[in-house]
Write a protein that holds these residues in place. Sequence first.
Motif, PDB file in Angstrom:
ATOM      1  N   LEU A 272       0.853  -1.206   0.000  1.00 55.15           N
ATOM      2  CA  LEU A 272       0.000   0.000   0.000  1.00 55.15           C
ATOM      3  C   LEU A 272       0.884   1.249   0.000  1.00 55.15           C
ATOM      4  O   LEU A 272       0.634   2.204  -0.743  1.00 55.15           O
ATOM      5  CB  LEU A 272      -0.919   0.027   1.234  1.00 55.15           C
TER       6      LEU A 272
ATOM      7  N   ILE B 260      -8.957  -4.755   1.415  1.00 55.72           N
ATOM      8  CA  ILE B 260      -8.196  -3.585   0.958  1.00 55.72           C
ATOM      9  C   ILE B 260      -9.198  -2.701   0.225  1.00 55.72           C
ATOM     10  O   ILE B 260      -9.852  -3.147  -0.727  1.00 55.72           O
ATOM     11  CB  ILE B 260      -7.039  -3.993   0.005  1.00 55.72           C
TER      12      ILE B 260
ATOM     13  N   MET C 227      -7.000  -0.452   4.711  1.00 51.14           N
ATOM     14  CA  MET C 227      -7.069  -1.911   4.887  1.00 51.14           C
ATOM     15  C   MET C 227      -7.529  -2.260   6.291  1.00 51.14           C
ATOM     16  O   MET C 227      -7.333  -1.496   7.231  1.00 51.14           O
ATOM     17  CB  MET C 227      -5.729  -2.574   4.584  1.00 51.14           C
TER      18      MET C 227
END
Length: 451
Positions: free
Chosen positions: A296, A367, A358
């Motif tokens: 991420l 997510i 998330m």
Amino acid sequence: MKFFRENPQLWMTALVGLCIILSFLFIAWRFARIANNAQEELVNVRAGTILDTFVVLVPDILENQELLRERMTAIYTDNPTVDSLTIFAQHGDDAWRVYTSVSGPREGTVLEDMLYVFNFALTDPDNAFTFESTHSGERRFTTARAITNEAGVPVAIVVAEQGMAKADEQITYSIQTSVYILLALLVIISILFFRHARIVDFAVLYKKQLEVDKMKDSFISMASHELKSPLSVIRGYIEFLKDGDVAEEKKFEYLRRIDVSAEELRLLVDDILDVSRIDMGRIRFGPEYVTVFHLLTDVHGMFSNKAEEKELQFTINAPEEVHDVKIRVDKSRFKQSLVNLVSNAIKYTNEGTVTLGMKVKDEVVEIVVEDSGIGLTAEEQKKLFTKFYRAQAEESEGVSGTGLGLWITKYITEHMNGSISVESVKGKGSRFILRFPLFIEEQNDEDDTTQ
Ligand code: ADP
């Protein structure tokens, strides 16, 4: 079932087919009943008529047993449904004994169970009475009528026994023929039905093919445009740089722009290559244990400049406790999915926020890529993951794209044991959610874990 759901007209065909069969069954059943009743009535009326005529002639010849038997035999032979013809008379005692009989019981026999039949005949000597019974599965009719002397006093009773075996056989045969005709009809209806279904199938396929052709055409013009624009940007900046008369800091900026356009080109070519790989089933996955949060932050880093250019607030929303959470996926393919979703979120959001979040819920890692962008209608959401699909909205006019990103994302997510879903409100924004099973450390091999 799905085919039926997509082609509601087939229900109509099935219903019509069923109605035809049911009507046929009903009519066949009605005819069998009518034929049965008519047959019974005919048999009884005939038996009654025979006895009525017979009893008129008999009183005079009752004493002449030979002539009597002759007459009775003639009736017996002429009427195939008549199994036996018997005359009962009373002798010295009061019992009704067999006086003479064709194919019936022996002379002198007393039949106790016929008493109730005799009673009817004696109570109303002018009429014949018929009783129905079943013997070893065969329906039988017993018709009785009194024979009276000149004074109208009953002197004898004539009884005709009739079996319905032959008539029943005929009816069973007719029913069987009807069943065969029905089966043949069923086969014809099924053939018609499946032919009809195939025609609908072809029509649906043709419609789909037309849609795909249309989408392919727009994809080709879109793709050539998409390929051309980063290329012209690259060539433009190279021309500037070739001039040589460019300040150092500008050079750096030009190179950065060339890099961005080259990356755009690479992504586009990758998407096109992925389409053919997916179509040919040649896409390969190398699963490994991946720390989601690291990816991420990676993707966040990749897009922060772009978000900044559009003045969007671009953040990561992941509580501390999920930073180490792992899932088992192909790392680069998983990253590709995130890149697709985040790039869309930024592309289709003109102001506000884009959040990359998330969380873990019931051993599932979610997510979420959320934006406050142009959003999608329910109708658009249904088609969103189909190949080449691009929603047509005023707000996204001029936004470039191929309609392949979400289709690829769905394919690769599902092939890595994940799922993708969307929640969106037109004009308010969208949430794309990827779900993967959580990797639980103690069940797995440490060596296999990366990142
Ligand atoms: P592309 O973006 O290249 O057109 P995608 O497959 O990624 O192709 O997306 C398909 C379509 O879905 C887009 O054309 C757009 O209409 C719509 N879409 C995707 N993501 C979003 C989003 N975050 N907000 C609104 N619309 C979106």
